[in-house]
Design an enzyme around this catalytic site. Sequence first.
Site, mmCIF file in Angstrom:
data_model
loop_
_atom_site.group_PDB
_atom_site.id
_atom_site.type_symbol
_atom_site.label_atom_id
_atom_site.label_comp_id
_atom_site.label_asym_id
_atom_site.label_seq_id
_atom_site.Cartn_x
_atom_site.Cartn_y
_atom_site.Cartn_z
ATOM 1 N N GLY A 8 0.838 -1.209 0.000
ATOM 2 C CA GLY A 8 0.000 0.000 0.000
ATOM 3 C C GLY A 8 0.864 1.246 0.000
ATOM 4 O O GLY A 8 0.529 2.256 0.615
ATOM 5 N N ARG A 36 -1.677 -0.888 -8.088
ATOM 6 C CA ARG A 36 -1.680 -0.101 -9.319
ATOM 7 C C ARG A 36 -0.428 -0.337 -10.163
ATOM 8 O O ARG A 36 0.662 -0.458 -9.613
ATOM 9 C CB ARG A 36 -1.768 1.373 -8.994
ATOM 10 C CG ARG A 36 -3.195 1.838 -8.880
ATOM 11 C CD ARG A 36 -3.229 3.290 -8.522
ATOM 12 N NE ARG A 36 -2.878 3.499 -7.129
ATOM 13 C CZ ARG A 36 -2.672 4.688 -6.593
ATOM 14 N NH1 ARG A 36 -2.749 5.762 -7.340
ATOM 15 N NH2 ARG A 36 -2.391 4.806 -5.313
ATOM 16 N N ASP A 52 -0.722 -7.619 -5.072
ATOM 17 C CA ASP A 52 -1.996 -7.680 -4.367
ATOM 18 C C ASP A 52 -1.735 -8.564 -3.147
ATOM 19 O O ASP A 52 -1.366 -9.730 -3.291
ATOM 20 C CB ASP A 52 -3.045 -8.308 -5.305
ATOM 21 C CG ASP A 52 -4.394 -8.493 -4.634
ATOM 22 O OD1 ASP A 52 -4.458 -8.490 -3.390
ATOM 23 O OD2 ASP A 52 -5.383 -8.653 -5.374
ATOM 24 N N TYR A 141 -14.719 -2.616 8.885
ATOM 25 C CA TYR A 141 -13.309 -2.190 8.988
ATOM 26 C C TYR A 141 -12.814 -2.372 10.420
ATOM 27 O O TYR A 141 -11.746 -2.953 10.660
ATOM 28 C CB TYR A 141 -13.226 -0.722 8.566
ATOM 29 C CG TYR A 141 -11.906 -0.030 8.835
ATOM 30 C CD1 TYR A 141 -10.762 -0.375 8.128
ATOM 31 C CD2 TYR A 141 -11.820 1.002 9.779
ATOM 32 C CE1 TYR A 141 -9.566 0.288 8.351
ATOM 33 C CE2 TYR A 141 -10.629 1.670 10.003
ATOM 34 C CZ TYR A 141 -9.496 1.307 9.293
ATOM 35 O OH TYR A 141 -8.312 1.960 9.512
HETATM 36 C C1 AKB Z 1 -10.755 5.917 8.815
HETATM 37 O O1 AKB Z 1 -11.341 7.006 8.942
HETATM 38 O O2 AKB Z 1 -11.311 4.886 8.413
HETATM 39 C C2 AKB Z 1 -9.300 5.827 9.210
HETATM 40 C C3 AKB Z 1 -9.137 5.360 10.611
HETATM 41 C C4 AKB Z 1 -9.435 6.256 11.728
HETATM 42 O O3 AKB Z 1 -8.758 4.239 10.811
HETATM 43 N N1 AKB Z 1 -8.668 7.096 9.027
#
Ligand code: AKB
Length: 341
Positions: A8, A36, A52, A141
Amino acid sequence: MKKILVTGARGQVGSDLVIALRQRSGVNQVIETGRRKISDIGEQPIPYQVLDVTDNKRLEEVIEHYQVGTIYHLAGILSAQGESHPDDCWKVNLEGLRNVLEAAKSYQIKVFWPSSIAVFGANTPKIKTPQTTIKEPSTIYGITKATGELLCQYYAHRFGVDVRSLRLPGIISYNAPPGGGTTDFAVEIFTEAIKNNSYVCFLRPETRLPMMYMPDTIKAILKLMEADPALISVRSSYNLAAISFSVAELVAEIQKHLPNFTCYYQPDFRQAIADSWPTVIDDTKARNDWGWQPSYDLPAIVADMFAHLLDPQFKSFDDKYPKVLAQSAPTKMMYSTTHFC
Ligand code: AKB
């Protein structure tokens, strides 16, 4: 000498980290990788490989070819984008990390991996969020980051992998744009202020989040990675803090430089994500273990951002700041894209 690999590498943190690593270790010691294809070949080709991180065979090829000794594994999908692409988020963030940790185990590689304040959720104490506390993230996430922390701790304790991690807050920087995060407003606001003297923020003005300037982020990553292993008592991920401010406070600071700047508010789905995160992080453990100490407060960050973005010699990110850069002749970094196999 063993090489340093950055995944990354063209992302927000990677772009600045690569510069810092190359200053310390030499240009050819640091191998940039990313998904990329960059086709420009420069006079002084810089090592770059298409990679990747979900492809473990390719990862091993690159590691073997360059005799990699350290990986800064930055490839990942952030909070807002993760909500639109949950499968990709899971795959890239967790399968990618698992591939890196497996390779680290096989090839005795030292690893840095960024976790996030997104590991925390609505039931976590919001003020002075402790190192060890409730982690019930509300985003995919956050779930990948919380799981990833356990994976890091497992590989460290079970296999002796030297993996180190920081729970990064929102990061402000000018070299490369953030992509798909909830804290992206804190970068976009500067570019929009310069271009349009106004910004439409997707968070409410009172929203207060932990944030950090890029030079502090780079300092923290390098300090953690250079610390004596005996000092690293946390192998999941360290809380890390610099400052916390609300959107309204950022706007007021920007108005000291651009008095007519106006911010409008149109909260969207990212408001709920921001509301689930802490406002002030307790990073005592990082300070005590390896001497973490931030340098930039909000006035210093805003002044430095404008100093760089308004400098006619500023060369990065040129398509984003056409008015600012109208007088300059941007030079692009050149890459060797040689695919060795
Ligand atoms: C996001 O906003 O997803 C990131 C984080 C705080 O991990 N910048």
